[in-house]
Design a protein around this motif. Structure first.
Motif, mmCIF file in Angstrom:
data_model
loop_
_atom_site.group_PDB
_atom_site.id
_atom_site.type_symbol
_atom_site.label_atom_id
_atom_site.label_comp_id
_atom_site.label_asym_id
_atom_site.label_seq_id
_atom_site.Cartn_x
_atom_site.Cartn_y
_atom_site.Cartn_z
ATOM 1 N N HIS B 90 0.846 -1.189 0.000
ATOM 2 C CA HIS B 90 0.000 0.000 0.000
ATOM 3 C C HIS B 90 0.886 1.246 0.000
ATOM 4 C CE1 HIS B 90 -2.597 3.125 1.697
ATOM 5 N NE2 HIS B 90 -3.604 2.425 1.196
ATOM 6 N N ALA B 91 0.508 2.253 -0.828
ATOM 7 C CA ALA B 91 1.393 3.400 -1.058
ATOM 8 C C ALA B 91 1.784 4.147 0.217
ATOM 9 C CB ALA B 91 0.745 4.356 -2.058
ATOM 10 N N GLU B 92 0.810 4.364 1.111
ATOM 11 C CA GLU B 92 1.134 5.133 2.320
ATOM 12 C C GLU B 92 2.083 4.377 3.243
ATOM 13 O OE1 GLU B 92 -2.107 7.272 4.460
ATOM 14 O OE2 GLU B 92 -3.253 6.745 2.661
ATOM 15 N N GLU B 93 1.844 3.070 3.393
ATOM 16 C CA GLU B 93 2.725 2.281 4.261
ATOM 17 C C GLU B 93 4.105 2.126 3.632
ATOM 18 O OE1 GLU B 93 0.532 -1.285 4.798
ATOM 19 O OE2 GLU B 93 -1.033 -0.278 5.956
ATOM 20 N N ARG B 94 4.123 1.972 2.321
ATOM 21 C CA ARG B 94 5.397 1.867 1.604
ATOM 22 C C ARG B 94 6.202 3.152 1.817
ATOM 23 N NH1 ARG B 94 7.111 3.139 -3.484
ATOM 24 N NH2 ARG B 94 8.787 1.826 -4.283
ATOM 25 N N ALA B 95 5.535 4.301 1.729
ATOM 26 C CA ALA B 95 6.226 5.580 1.978
ATOM 27 C C ALA B 95 6.770 5.619 3.400
ATOM 28 C CB ALA B 95 5.272 6.748 1.731
ATOM 29 N N GLY B 96 6.005 5.070 4.340
ATOM 30 C CA GLY B 96 6.466 5.027 5.727
ATOM 31 C C GLY B 96 7.738 4.201 5.871
ATOM 32 N N VAL B 97 7.775 3.053 5.216
ATOM 33 C CA VAL B 97 8.971 2.202 5.298
ATOM 34 C C VAL B 97 10.173 2.924 4.678
ATOM 35 C CG1 VAL B 97 10.044 0.077 4.432
ATOM 36 C CG2 VAL B 97 7.738 0.017 5.413
ATOM 37 N N ILE B 98 9.951 3.591 3.555
ATOM 38 C CA ILE B 98 11.080 4.285 2.914
ATOM 39 C C ILE B 98 11.538 5.453 3.789
ATOM 40 C CG2 ILE B 98 11.792 5.577 0.868
ATOM 41 C CD1 ILE B 98 10.000 3.670 -0.769
ATOM 42 N N ASN B 99 10.607 6.190 4.396
ATOM 43 C CA ASN B 99 10.995 7.220 5.376
ATOM 44 C C ASN B 99 11.906 6.642 6.450
ATOM 45 O OD1 ASN B 99 9.664 9.627 4.591
ATOM 46 N ND2 ASN B 99 7.731 8.966 5.521
ATOM 47 N N TRP B 100 11.490 5.539 7.040
ATOM 48 C CA TRP B 100 12.232 4.978 8.177
ATOM 49 C C TRP B 100 13.525 4.297 7.763
ATOM 50 C CZ3 TRP B 100 12.059 6.547 12.898
ATOM 51 C CH2 TRP B 100 10.909 7.204 13.350
ATOM 52 N N LEU B 101 13.557 3.823 6.522
ATOM 53 C CA LEU B 101 14.818 3.274 5.985
ATOM 54 C C LEU B 101 15.880 4.373 5.972
ATOM 55 C CD1 LEU B 101 16.016 0.728 4.401
ATOM 56 C CD2 LEU B 101 15.440 2.019 2.334
ATOM 57 N N PHE B 102 15.502 5.538 5.455
ATOM 58 C CA PHE B 102 16.445 6.667 5.432
ATOM 59 C C PHE B 102 16.689 7.209 6.844
ATOM 60 C CE2 PHE B 102 15.362 6.771 0.886
ATOM 61 C CZ PHE B 102 16.604 6.981 0.334
ATOM 62 N N ALA B 103 15.662 7.197 7.686
ATOM 63 C CA ALA B 103 15.842 7.695 9.062
ATOM 64 C C ALA B 103 16.903 6.878 9.794
ATOM 65 C CB ALA B 103 14.520 7.645 9.820
ATOM 66 N N ALA B 104 16.885 5.549 9.592
ATOM 67 C CA ALA B 104 17.882 4.699 10.253
ATOM 68 C C ALA B 104 19.295 5.091 9.820
ATOM 69 C CB ALA B 104 17.621 3.227 9.922
ATOM 70 N N LEU B 105 19.465 5.352 8.534
ATOM 71 C CA LEU B 105 20.809 5.581 7.984
ATOM 72 C C LEU B 105 21.257 7.025 8.097
ATOM 73 C CD1 LEU B 105 20.487 3.403 4.766
ATOM 74 C CD2 LEU B 105 21.906 2.914 6.766
ATOM 75 N N ASN B 106 20.309 7.958 8.212
ATOM 76 C CA ASN B 106 20.722 9.359 8.246
ATOM 77 C C ASN B 106 20.381 9.973 9.610
ATOM 78 O OD1 ASN B 106 20.186 12.511 7.072
ATOM 79 N ND2 ASN B 106 22.026 11.462 6.383
ATOM 80 N N SER B 107 19.120 10.133 9.928
ATOM 81 C CA SER B 107 18.758 10.797 11.198
ATOM 82 C C SER B 107 19.336 10.076 12.415
ATOM 83 C CB SER B 107 17.234 10.893 11.336
ATOM 84 O OG SER B 107 16.727 11.795 10.382
ATOM 85 N N VAL B 108 19.384 8.757 12.383
ATOM 86 C CA VAL B 108 19.833 8.030 13.572
ATOM 87 C C VAL B 108 21.309 7.608 13.494
ATOM 88 C CG1 VAL B 108 19.399 6.057 15.096
ATOM 89 C CG2 VAL B 108 17.476 7.314 14.096
ATOM 90 N N GLU B 109 21.719 6.923 12.421
ATOM 91 C CA GLU B 109 23.111 6.436 12.404
ATOM 92 C C GLU B 109 24.118 7.589 12.394
ATOM 93 O OE1 GLU B 109 24.368 3.651 9.298
ATOM 94 O OE2 GLU B 109 25.569 2.618 10.798
ATOM 95 N N MET B 110 23.744 8.714 11.812
ATOM 96 C CA MET B 110 24.626 9.886 11.810
ATOM 97 C C MET B 110 24.882 10.373 13.242
ATOM 98 S SD MET B 110 24.199 12.746 8.933
ATOM 99 C CE MET B 110 22.813 13.685 9.585
ATOM 100 N N ALA B 111 23.937 10.106 14.134
ATOM 101 C CA ALA B 111 24.103 10.487 15.548
ATOM 102 C C ALA B 111 24.801 9.403 16.351
ATOM 103 C CB ALA B 111 22.732 10.810 16.160
ATOM 104 N N THR B 112 24.620 8.134 15.957
ATOM 105 C CA THR B 112 25.197 7.049 16.759
ATOM 106 C C THR B 112 26.652 6.772 16.391
ATOM 107 O OG1 THR B 112 24.464 5.296 15.226
ATOM 108 C CG2 THR B 112 22.945 5.919 16.984
ATOM 109 N N LEU B 113 27.034 7.044 15.148
ATOM 110 C CA LEU B 113 28.403 6.713 14.720
ATOM 111 C C LEU B 113 29.484 7.415 15.539
ATOM 112 C CD1 LEU B 113 30.178 5.421 12.099
ATOM 113 C CD2 LEU B 113 30.627 7.882 12.048
ATOM 114 N N PRO B 114 29.391 8.748 15.772
ATOM 115 C CA PRO B 114 30.441 9.380 16.591
ATOM 116 C C PRO B 114 30.523 8.754 17.981
ATOM 117 C CG PRO B 114 29.113 11.045 15.477
ATOM 118 C CD PRO B 114 28.424 9.728 15.275
ATOM 119 N N TYR B 115 29.371 8.440 18.564
ATOM 120 C CA TYR B 115 29.339 7.796 19.880
ATOM 121 C C TYR B 115 30.161 6.504 19.871
ATOM 122 C CZ TYR B 115 27.324 5.123 23.784
ATOM 123 O OH TYR B 115 27.153 4.363 24.906
ATOM 124 N N SER B 116 29.928 5.654 18.857
ATOM 125 C CA SER B 116 30.659 4.392 18.755
ATOM 126 C C SER B 116 32.154 4.635 18.608
ATOM 127 C CB SER B 116 30.185 3.581 17.550
ATOM 128 O OG SER B 116 28.794 3.495 17.538
#
Lengths: 212, 212
Positions: B90-116
């Motif tokens: 479904h288009a809306e849920e698919r958009a949600g997954v793609i949002n969160w795919l990028f969130a993991a790699l950009n919004s979140v991993e960009m913050a966790t990498l320096p910590y590690s």
């Protein structure tokens, strides 16, 4: 074709102006000739409605009918689905653009972000972790320099990947961090002298200035 | 259906074992029931052929016929194109997954990498930049904690976005960085107790152990 809605802040302080991430989206929409309008949310008080659209309390997000996208990478893919201008149709080249779209946001921006934060804070202390983060950034920039020695754009023609990569590297250049990387500097220059960039950069500055 | 080829290192030192990024890809391929085989490149001498497939000299990459993908986000999208198991239609849920795919790699991993990287280097110096990076991470984790208070997975059913987000947060948990975030810890636990994770984690450890 329905008009998309790009949501950004009503106002931001001087320092981030010209670098707020709605610029990436404006840039892609202009390059792709897609109609959009700007809506705003308060910078100073971020309410539950804001968090329901952007879970980290940031901007931008893009609404297109029932679809709402809050990560710039996701927005780029959506723009590329709406217009062929920024995404080649051949499967191998398309895979290349998607590789480089993620490379800009993960392999490269993950290395450039700590650098920007140290610079914003005037922090020059060379601790062990800082040295490791700096070595990580230099390694990434060296590989970008090698890659760009053979190319004008990341994949054949200018694409969504170039918008993100140029915007990421532009913030490094702001602090003179590309001094030893002439091909990266030239790449940023090529991208940011495009008419669409000049327009959206001016649009963002005017948008925030109007709220002062 | 053609067999995909996942390329990783022939060997790595002890410390990164169980965390090398081929794990993300193995995990997705197992969850999606897609056939694949492992090929290797030397860890100690990375040649021009390696850089032609992975411009940053890292692993993994995934070959599927003429397509070659070298960023884990791009690989996740490809797996989701090959199987519906990890991506709602479904288009809306698919958009949600793609949002969160990028969130993991950009919004979140960009913050966790320096910590590690600070933790890997045993660096505890509280410089101004370090404090800003830590505040950035805490803010991201607080927003994740709020988001996960209402959900089992990032979008309805387990998806490619959960694979990346759980793998990103797992590295924070390794250094006890989720101590104050019980919902993030429970989320990582839910994801990593799935049979597919247990299998590919064991597979990666066995792969590198066999090269000792």
């Amino acid at each position: 074709m329905s008009e998309m809605v790009l949501v950004t802040f009503d106002w931001v302080p001087e320092i981030p102006r010209g670098y707020v991430r709605d610029l990436r989206v404006r840039w892609a929409l202009e390059e792709a000739n897609l109609p959009y309008r700007i809506e705003t949310v308060p910078f100073k008080s971020r309410n539950a409605e804001h968090f329901s659209s952007q879970p980290f309390g940031q901007v931008p997000w893009l609404r297109d009918g029932e679809i709402s996208l809050f990560e710039s990478g996701a927005i780029m893919l959506h723009v590329a689905e709406r217009s062929e201008i920024l995404m080649p149709q051949h499967a191998e080249e398309r895979a290349g653009v998607i590789n480089w779209l993620f490379a800009a946001l993960n392999s490269v921006e993950m290395a450039t972000l700590p650098y920007s934060i140290f610079k914003f804070n005037g922090d020059e202390e060379q601790t062990a972790g800082r040295q490791a983060l700096d070595a990580f950034l230099q390694s990434r920039l060296q590989h970008m320099e090698a890659y760009l020695s053979r190319r004008t754009w990341l994949v054949d023609t200018f694409s969504i990947a170039d918008i993100l990569m140029a915007d990421v590297l532009r913030l490094v250049a702001r602090f003179d961090g590309l001094a030893e990387y002439p091909l990266c500097r030239a790449y940023v220059e090529r991208a940011t002298t495009r008419p669409a960039f000049a327009k959206v950069h001016a649009d963002q500055l005017a948008h925030f200035a109007a709220a002062d």
